[in-house]
Design an enzyme around this catalytic site. Structure first.
Site, PDB file in Angstrom:
ATOM      1  N   SER A 179     -51.502 -59.035 -27.710  1.00  0.00           N
ATOM      2  CA  SER A 179     -50.673 -58.803 -28.892  1.00  0.00           C
ATOM      3  C   SER A 179     -50.838 -57.375 -29.382  1.00  0.00           C
ATOM      4  CB  SER A 179     -51.083 -59.765 -30.003  1.00  0.00           C
ATOM      5  OG  SER A 179     -52.346 -59.375 -30.514  1.00  0.00           O
ATOM      6  N   LYS A 180     -49.961 -57.016 -30.303  1.00  0.00           N
ATOM      7  CA  LYS A 180     -50.039 -55.682 -30.886  1.00  0.00           C
ATOM      8  C   LYS A 180     -51.370 -55.511 -31.616  1.00  0.00           C
ATOM      9  CE  LYS A 180     -47.751 -53.208 -34.561  1.00  0.00           C
ATOM     10  NZ  LYS A 180     -48.749 -52.149 -34.602  1.00  0.00           N
ATOM     11  N   ARG A 181     -51.843 -56.616 -32.187  1.00  0.00           N
ATOM     12  CA  ARG A 181     -53.113 -56.523 -32.916  1.00  0.00           C
ATOM     13  C   ARG A 181     -54.293 -56.148 -32.005  1.00  0.00           C
ATOM     14  NH1 ARG A 181     -54.564 -61.473 -35.379  1.00  0.00           N
ATOM     15  NH2 ARG A 181     -52.404 -62.140 -35.393  1.00  0.00           N
TER      16      ARG A 181
ATOM     17  N   ASP B 178     -54.137 -52.471 -31.708  1.00  0.00           N
ATOM     18  CA  ASP B 178     -54.596 -51.793 -32.921  1.00  0.00           C
ATOM     19  C   ASP B 178     -56.118 -51.842 -33.021  1.00  0.00           C
ATOM     20  OD1 ASP B 178     -52.000 -51.315 -33.522  1.00  0.00           O
ATOM     21  OD2 ASP B 178     -51.792 -52.970 -34.959  1.00  0.00           O
TER      22      ASP B 178
END
Ligand code: GLU
Length: 504
Positions: free
Chosen positions: A262-264, A267
Site C-alpha cells: 500500500s501507499k502507507r 510512506d
C-alpha cells in the site's frame, strides 16, 4: 488459434495516480507484445464517472513516456479500433446491451436502493441471482406493459446479466491453469445503468476486448474473481471463439510481513509507490520514482523481476533481453514481496552501467540548483570518479561538491584524527613540491610526491590524510591525485595553503 495476432491492452481506470503494480502489469503486457511482434494498446476505462479524477489520464501517459513503454495504439496514439476512451464509446455499448436483452441473456431491473436495502435486511447474505430475482422488480417479473410504462416515464433502471445457476465456469489462466467456478456463486451483475447511460466495467471491458481483437488479457490478480463473469459474458454474446487467453499476475506484497503493498508502506519505509510524483486536490504530495532519482531502465528491470524470473539467477537485464526472455509460464502464482531495497540496488547498477556522459547530463540540473557552472567534460570526468559511491544521480552532489567549491570548514572529527602535529609543516612543504610540477597529471604528481615522501621518510598515510582533508574538507572522495589533477595546480595549492593557515 495459434496464428492469431498478439494484441494486448493496458486498461487503467483514471481514478488517481497509477500504482506501481499497474506499471508492472503494463510492463508485462509490453514485453509480451514486443516478444511476439504484436500490438500494445492503451485503453482508458473511464465509465465510472463517480471515480473519475482529473489529470489521471495525463499522468498515465506521462508515466509511460518516461518509462519508454510506448503504445502502438490507443489514447494519445490513435489506431483503427478507436476511440480508445470508453466514455467515447457509449453508443457501441448500448447496442451490445440491447443485444443481450433481446437474446434473454440480460434483463432490466427497477429496484430502488431502498428496496434492495430492505431485501438485504430480510434475507441473510442476499445475492441478486436465480434464487432471488423472481422476488424483485425487474423485466422478468413485471408485465411487459408495466416495463414499457416505467421506461417511458423515465424511471431509472439497471441491466443485469442473467446467470444460469449451477454450471461449471472454466477460466483458463496461463499462469494458474484451469480455475473452475460454480456459476451459483456469481450474482446477476449490473452491466449498464440508465442513469448515466453508461455500461459498467464488466460490459465495457468485454465488448472492447472483443471489438479490439485482444488476444491475451494480462492483468493483476485482483481481477481474477471477475474472470468467470467475463467468460459467461463471452458466452452470452456467442464470442467464445475469440475469447482472449487470461493471465492473472501475482499481487505485489508489502516489503515486510504479509498483505498487499500500500501507499502507507511506502510512506513508512520511505520509497515511492507511484512512477511519478502526484499532487492530489488537497495539495498532498506522493513521491514518484522519477522525482526520487530512479532511472527508467532500472525501474523496468526491477519491476520485471517482481513476479517473473528468466529461469536462472540473472537479474541485470536490458530491455531487449527481457523482451527475449519474458515468459508468462515463468510468472509465479504467489505474491511477490516488494523488495524496494532491490530497487535501489538496481538503480546503483544502472548508474554504473550507463555512460558517464549520460549521467553527467542528468547531473547538470542539480549543479545548476547549486549555482555551479562547469565545463561538461569536467563534469563527465568527475561523474566517472565518484559514481560508484552513489545510488541516485542527486547523490552525486554530496559525493563531488568539493570539486566545484573549496571547503569553507574542516570536518572536526577528521581534523582530530588526521591532522597531526607536523601536518601543517608537511603540507606547506607539499605545496612547494607541487608548485614545481609542470605536468599536473595524476600520474606525474603521484610519482613525484611518492619520491618526496620516501626521501623525507614521511609516513605516506599521514601525508595523504592531511592532503585529503585540505582539499576535500573531510576524509572522503576518490583517489587523491585524481582530485588534485582535476582541481588543477592553482586551486590545489590555494587549498593546501588555506588549510595550513586555518589548521596550523
Ligand atoms: N479498468 C481495469 C483496471 O483499472 C482493467 C482491468 C483489466 O485489465 O481487465 O485495472
Amino acid at each position: 488459434m495459434s496464428e492469431r495476432r498478439v494484441r494486448v491492452r493496458f486498461a487503467p481506470s483514471p481514478t488517481g495516480p497509477l500504482h506501481i503494480g499497474g506499471v508492472r502489469t503494463a510492463l508485462y503486457n509490453f514485453l509480451f507484445a514486443r516478444q511476439h511482434g504484436g500490438d500494445f494498446i492503451l485503453r482508458i476505462e473511464d465509465t465510472d464517472s463517480q471515480r473519475f479524477v482529473p489529470g489521471a489520464e495525463e499522468y498515465i501517459q506521462e508515466a509511460f513516456r518516461w518509462l519508454n513503454l510506448n503504445f502502438d495504439e490507443g489514447v494519445g496514439v490513435g489506431g483503427k479500433y478507436g476511440p480508445y476512451r470508453q466514455s467515447e464509446r457509449r453508443d457501441i455499448y448500448k447496442k451490445y446491451v440491447q443485444q443481450l436483452i433481446d437474446n434473454d441473456k440480460a434483463y432490466l431491473a427497477f429496484d430502488t436502493p431502498q428496496e434492495l436495502e430492505a431485501k438485504r435486511n430480510e434475507i441473510a447474505n442476499f445475492q441478486y441471482d436465480a434464487s432471488t430475482r423472481g422476488q424483485m422488480r425487474n423485466s422478468l417479473t413485471l408485465p411487459k406493459e408495466e416495463v414499457e410504462r416505467l421506461i417511458s416515464e423515465g424511471e431509472q433502471y439497471v441491466v443485469r446479466i442473467k446467470i444460469t445457476p449451477n454450471e461449471d465456469v472454466h477460466v483458463y489462466d496461463l499462469i494458474r491453469g484451469d480455475v473452475t467456478y460454480n456459476s451459483s456463486v456469481l450474482d446477476d451483475k449490473v452491466l449498464y445503468k440508465s442513469a448515466d447511460e453508461l455500461p459498467t466495467y464488466h460490459l465495457a471491458n468485454i465488448v472492447d476486448d472483443h471489438l479490439m481483437e485482444i488476444s491475451h488479457v494480462i492483468r493483476g490478480e485482483e481481477w481474477l474473481p471477475s474472470a468467470p463473469l467475463h467468460v459467461l459474458l463471452y458466452r452470452a454474446f456467442g464470442w467464445e471463439e475469440s475469447m482472449p487467453a487470461f493471465a492473472h499476475l501475482p499481487l505485489l506484497l508489502k516489503p515486510e510481513g504479509n498483505g498487499k503493498l500500500s501507499k502507507r508502506d511506502g510512506d513508512k519505509l520511505g520509497f515511492p509507490v507511484f512512477p511519478l510524483q502526484w499532487i492530489d486536490k488537497d495539495g498532498n504530495i506522493s513521491s514518484g520514482y522519477r522525482e526520487s532519482g530512479y532511472l527508467p531502465d532500472a525501474v523496468n528491470n526491477f519491476l520485471a523481476l517482481l513476479g517473473w524470473n528468466p529461469g536462472n539467477d540473472q537479474e541485470f537485464m536490458s530491455m531487449d533481453e527481457m523482451i527475449r526472455l519474458f515468459d508468462l509460464s515463468r510468472c509465479s502464482k504467489s505474491g511477490a514481496k516488494f523488495d524496494y531495497k532491490k530497487g535501489i540496488w538496481f538503480n546503483h547498477q544502472y548508474i554504473q552501467a550507463k555512460p558517464n556522459e549520460e549521467i553527467a547530463e542528468m547531473f547538470l540540473s542539480t549543479l545548476k540548483e547549486h549555482g555551479i557552472e562547469a565545463p561538461f567534460e569536467k563534469v563527465v570526468t568527475i561523474v566517472g570518479l565518484v559514481k560508484e559511491r552513489t545510488n541516485f544521480v542527486k547523490e552525486l552532489w554530496d559525493a563531488s561538491s568539493f570539486f566545484f567549491m573549496a571547503p569553507d570548514a574542516y570536518d572536526e572529527k577528521t581534523v582530530k584524527k588526521r591532522w597531526k602535529e607536523d601536518s601543517a609543516a608537511c603540507m606547506s612543504e607539499l605545496a612547494d613540491v607541487l608548485a614545481n610540477i609542470d605536468d599536473f597529471s595524476a600520474a606525474t604528481q603521484e610519482a613525484i610526491v611518492m619520491d618526496w615522501i620516501a626521501a623525507k621518510e614521511y609516513h605516506t598515510g599521514n601525508i595523504m590524510n592531511a592532503f585529503r582533508l585540505a582539499l576535500v574538507g573531510e576524509g572522503k572522495g576518490p583517489h587523491m591525485f585524481d582530485i588534485s589533477a582535476i582541481l588543477g595546480k592553482k586551486e590545489t595549492l590555494a587549498r593546501l595553503r588555506k588549510a595550513v593557515e586555518m589548521l596550523k
